[in-house]
Design a protein around this motif. Structure first.
Motif, PDB file in Angstrom:
ATOM      1  N   LEU A 155      62.940 -29.397  39.808  1.00 12.84           N
ATOM      2  CA  LEU A 155      63.262 -30.800  40.064  1.00 12.84           C
ATOM      3  C   LEU A 155      64.569 -30.993  40.823  1.00 12.84           C
ATOM      4  O   LEU A 155      64.859 -32.099  41.262  1.00 12.84           O
ATOM      5  N   SER A 156      65.363 -29.942  40.947  1.00 15.42           N
ATOM      6  CA  SER A 156      66.640 -30.077  41.648  1.00 15.42           C
ATOM      7  C   SER A 156      66.685 -29.247  42.921  1.00 15.42           C
ATOM      8  O   SER A 156      67.738 -29.085  43.525  1.00 15.42           O
ATOM      9  N   GLY A 157      65.536 -28.722  43.323  1.00 13.86           N
ATOM     10  CA  GLY A 157      65.471 -27.923  44.535  1.00 13.86           C
ATOM     11  C   GLY A 157      65.431 -28.787  45.786  1.00 13.86           C
ATOM     12  O   GLY A 157      65.723 -29.994  45.739  1.00 13.86           O
ATOM     13  N   PRO A 158      65.047 -28.221  46.917  1.00 10.47           N
ATOM     14  CA  PRO A 158      64.979 -28.976  48.174  1.00 10.47           C
ATOM     15  C   PRO A 158      64.010 -30.150  48.067  1.00 10.47           C
ATOM     16  O   PRO A 158      63.103 -30.151  47.237  1.00 10.47           O
ATOM     17  N   LYS A 159      64.205 -31.133  48.932  1.00  7.63           N
ATOM     18  CA  LYS A 159      63.399 -32.354  48.860  1.00  7.63           C
ATOM     19  C   LYS A 159      61.909 -32.054  48.983  1.00  7.63           C
ATOM     20  O   LYS A 159      61.086 -32.645  48.259  1.00  7.63           O
ATOM     21  N   HIS A 160      61.528 -31.153  49.890  1.00  5.35           N
ATOM     22  CA  HIS A 160      60.102 -30.852  50.072  1.00  5.35           C
ATOM     23  C   HIS A 160      59.498 -30.260  48.799  1.00  5.35           C
ATOM     24  O   HIS A 160      58.329 -30.516  48.470  1.00  5.35           O
ATOM     25  N   LEU A 190      80.903 -23.868  35.713  1.00  7.20           N
ATOM     26  CA  LEU A 190      82.250 -24.392  35.923  1.00  7.20           C
ATOM     27  C   LEU A 190      82.417 -25.112  37.254  1.00  7.20           C
ATOM     28  O   LEU A 190      83.312 -25.928  37.407  1.00  7.20           O
ATOM     29  N   ASN A 191      81.551 -24.813  38.239  1.00  7.40           N
ATOM     30  CA  ASN A 191      81.696 -25.463  39.551  1.00  7.40           C
ATOM     31  C   ASN A 191      80.751 -26.644  39.729  1.00  7.40           C
ATOM     32  O   ASN A 191      80.528 -27.109  40.841  1.00  7.40           O
ATOM     33  N   ASN A 192      80.180 -27.111  38.626  1.00  8.60           N
ATOM     34  CA  ASN A 192      79.341 -28.327  38.587  1.00  8.60           C
ATOM     35  C   ASN A 192      77.910 -28.126  39.062  1.00  8.60           C
ATOM     36  O   ASN A 192      77.152 -29.099  39.122  1.00  8.60           O
ATOM     37  N   GLU A 193      77.491 -26.903  39.374  1.00  9.37           N
ATOM     38  CA  GLU A 193      76.122 -26.744  39.868  1.00  9.37           C
ATOM     39  C   GLU A 193      75.098 -27.113  38.795  1.00  9.37           C
ATOM     40  O   GLU A 193      74.132 -27.833  39.073  1.00  9.37           O
ATOM     41  N   TYR A 194      75.299 -26.625  37.576  1.00 15.10           N
ATOM     42  CA  TYR A 194      74.323 -26.931  36.522  1.00 15.10           C
ATOM     43  C   TYR A 194      74.280 -28.426  36.240  1.00 15.10           C
ATOM     44  O   TYR A 194      73.201 -29.022  36.119  1.00 15.10           O
ATOM     45  N   ALA A 195      75.456 -29.054  36.133  1.00 17.96           N
ATOM     46  CA  ALA A 195      75.501 -30.498  35.865  1.00 17.96           C
ATOM     47  C   ALA A 195      74.846 -31.283  36.992  1.00 17.96           C
ATOM     48  O   ALA A 195      74.153 -32.281  36.752  1.00 17.96           O
ATOM     49  N   ALA A 196      75.049 -30.853  38.230  1.00 18.96           N
ATOM     50  CA  ALA A 196      74.435 -31.540  39.371  1.00 18.96           C
ATOM     51  C   ALA A 196      72.920 -31.437  39.318  1.00 18.96           C
ATOM     52  O   ALA A 196      72.202 -32.394  39.649  1.00 18.96           O
ATOM     53  N   ASP A 250      67.221 -39.654  48.313  1.00 16.02           N
ATOM     54  CA  ASP A 250      68.318 -39.442  49.262  1.00 16.02           C
ATOM     55  C   ASP A 250      69.452 -38.613  48.679  1.00 16.02           C
ATOM     56  O   ASP A 250      70.590 -38.670  49.154  1.00 16.02           O
ATOM     57  N   ASN A 251      69.158 -37.855  47.641  1.00 21.59           N
ATOM     58  CA  ASN A 251      70.193 -37.041  47.003  1.00 21.59           C
ATOM     59  C   ASN A 251      69.783 -35.574  46.999  1.00 21.59           C
ATOM     60  O   ASN A 251      68.602 -35.237  47.004  1.00 21.59           O
ATOM     61  N   GLU A 252      70.782 -34.726  46.987  1.00 24.22           N
ATOM     62  CA  GLU A 252      70.579 -33.286  46.894  1.00 24.22           C
ATOM     63  C   GLU A 252      71.636 -32.714  45.953  1.00 24.22           C
ATOM     64  O   GLU A 252      72.731 -33.274  45.812  1.00 24.22           O
ATOM     65  N   THR A 253      71.312 -31.611  45.332  1.00 22.05           N
ATOM     66  CA  THR A 253      72.245 -30.970  44.400  1.00 22.05           C
ATOM     67  C   THR A 253      73.580 -30.670  45.067  1.00 22.05           C
ATOM     68  O   THR A 253      74.654 -30.936  44.513  1.00 22.05           O
ATOM     69  N   GLU A 254      73.537 -30.135  46.286  1.00 17.28           N
ATOM     70  CA  GLU A 254      74.776 -29.769  46.972  1.00 17.28           C
ATOM     71  C   GLU A 254      75.622 -31.000  47.290  1.00 17.28           C
ATOM     72  O   GLU A 254      76.860 -30.936  47.239  1.00 17.28           O
ATOM     73  N   LEU A 255      74.994 -32.112  47.632  1.00 21.42           N
ATOM     74  CA  LEU A 255      75.747 -33.329  47.931  1.00 21.42           C
ATOM     75  C   LEU A 255      76.476 -33.832  46.696  1.00 21.42           C
ATOM     76  O   LEU A 255      77.621 -34.304  46.772  1.00 21.42           O
ATOM     77  N   ILE A 256      75.827 -33.749  45.531  1.00 19.79           N
ATOM     78  CA  ILE A 256      76.481 -34.165  44.285  1.00 19.79           C
ATOM     79  C   ILE A 256      77.667 -33.255  43.993  1.00 19.79           C
ATOM     80  O   ILE A 256      78.750 -33.717  43.629  1.00 19.79           O
ATOM     81  N   LYS A 257      77.484 -31.961  44.159  1.00 18.66           N
ATOM     82  CA  LYS A 257      78.585 -31.024  43.931  1.00 18.66           C
ATOM     83  C   LYS A 257      79.770 -31.312  44.840  1.00 18.66           C
ATOM     84  O   LYS A 257      80.927 -31.327  44.407  1.00 18.66           O
ATOM     85  N   ILE A 278      75.922 -41.100  42.171  1.00 15.56           N
ATOM     86  CA  ILE A 278      75.731 -39.983  41.244  1.00 15.56           C
ATOM     87  C   ILE A 278      76.924 -39.050  41.404  1.00 15.56           C
ATOM     88  O   ILE A 278      77.180 -38.559  42.503  1.00 15.56           O
ATOM     89  N   GLN A 279      77.645 -38.812  40.307  1.00 13.27           N
ATOM     90  CA  GLN A 279      78.878 -38.041  40.450  1.00 13.27           C
ATOM     91  C   GLN A 279      79.283 -37.373  39.143  1.00 13.27           C
ATOM     92  O   GLN A 279      78.760 -37.685  38.069  1.00 13.27           O
ATOM     93  N   ILE A 280      80.230 -36.460  39.274  1.00  8.86           N
ATOM     94  CA  ILE A 280      80.834 -35.775  38.131  1.00  8.86           C
ATOM     95  C   ILE A 280      82.345 -35.912  38.277  1.00  8.86           C
ATOM     96  O   ILE A 280      82.895 -35.567  39.327  1.00  8.86           O
TER      97      ILE A 280
END
Length: 345
Positions: free
Chosen positions: A42-47, A170-176, A191-198, A251-253
């Motif tokens: 569910l948190s992978g690429p949009k496609h 610790l670098n927010n990847e899991y939380a994102a 319109d969101n991606e894991t990397e953008l949230i990080k 969406i933020q941490i």
């Protein structure tokens, strides 16, 4: 494992493997229910996310069901609560909280609220022996006594709370990734991606993947301690708060200075604490809090998903499968190479 005469198939994904997440859509199209603790689908690429959405309805009632309660806060009923609120006509305005056990543990250990011992003692005496005490650290220190960041990370590693690579926590990847799973439920993942949230979020300190997390350099402790002391001078503790604001679509941490007596401040180490601000729960948020880590918690949540699903096996889908045969052959032929001893059943 798969037999043609069976009319119901389910597969458990208990990994944190990106490659496994790519198979979720294929399993669903084969009519196999996916019960997953792996949030990478569910948190992978949009496609990939779109493929999973399409697969859930590709064969109507004969499609596999995507059971994903455990991808957010382990065994806590976060997604089911969110769905219950939405299905009953409530309107979600904001969700925020402490979603990751590593951040929960580390932040509590470096910046504990005052009088933690008194709270624990109250639970010991009032619970008639049910409360067994706070989470034990790998050292002899009491969890209410502040320690250095490096010691807190070591303890989290020794307690088995971290990923294989602690930097992911610790670098927010899991939380994102957790936030992306929640965004899916709210229709905010387009319109969101894991990397953008990080990239748009706070970190307590810059973490290099190449660091030895059992022997962090002293300068990291010094940087963290300055922030802890600054918060303490204001009557606050430091906490890592992840949030989704529906109105602003933000969406933020954030690393926040939380007042000592706030729910986020006193949430025990290793526990998640999630708040729902809704139209009905406007004055005071609905709060779900509790331990969300560990094999027992995760296994119980996955089993509950399976049992809940099996209540509705006698459906048009199962009757149709009886007439035309099982979907097991498809899985065996197409994806047998992906099923191994690394958490895929």
């Amino acid at each position: 494992l798969f037999r043609k005469e069976c009319t119901f198939h389910a597969i458990f994904d208990c990994t944190n493997d990106e490659a496994s997440g790519r198979y979720h859509a294929g399993w669903l199209r084969a009519g196999i229910d996916v019960i997953t603790a792996n949030n990478r689908g569910l948190s992978g690429p949009k496609h990939q996310r779109e493929d999973i959405k399409e697969a859930e309805k590709s064969n109507g009632k004969q499609s596999g069901v995507y059971l994903r309660e455990t991808v957010v806060a382990g065994g806590l009923p976060i997604i089911s609560t969110l769905r219950s609120l939405l299905h009953s006509g409530d309107k979600i305005r904001r969700i925020d909280g402490i979603f990751t056990v590593v951040k929960s543990y580390v932040m509590f250990r470096i910046s504990p609220p005052p009088n933690v011992a008194a709270c624990s003692q109250f639970d010991v005496t009032s619970s008639n022996g049910v409360f067994e005490g706070d989470m034990k650290t790998s050292s002899t220190a009491f969890v209410g006594e502040a320690c250095s960041f490096s010691q807190a990370v070591r303890e989290a590693v020794h307690l088995g709370l971290t990923e294989d690579n602690p930097a992911l926590d610790l670098n927010n990847e899991y939380a994102a990734r957790v936030l992306m799973a929640l965004a899916r439920e709210l229709g905010m993942d387009e319109d969101n991606e894991t990397e953008l949230i990080k990239m748009s979020s706070d970190v307590l300190v810059d973490i290099d993947d190449n660091l030895d997390f059992l022997d962090l350099p002293p300068y990291i402790d010094e940087q963290v301690q300055k922030r802890v002391d600054a918060a303490k001078a204001k009557g606050c503790v430091l906490r890592s708060i992840a949030s989704i604001d529906v109105k602003s679509k933000r969406i933020q941490i954030r690393i926040s200075e939380v007042p000592n007596h706030h729910a986020f401040a006193v949430s025990p180490p290793g526990c998640s604490c999630v708040r729902f601000f809704t139209r009905r729960h406007e004055r005071y948020p609905l709060i779900i809090q509790g331990p969300s880590a560990g094999a027992d918690s995760t296994a119980s949540a996955l089993l509950a998903e399976l049992l809940q699903r099996t209540r509705g096996i006698s459906t048009p889908r199962s009757l149709a499968l009886i007439r035309r045969g099982s979907s097991g052959a498809f899985l065996h032929n197409k994806h047998s190479n992906s099923m191994n001893g690394n958490g895929i059943l």
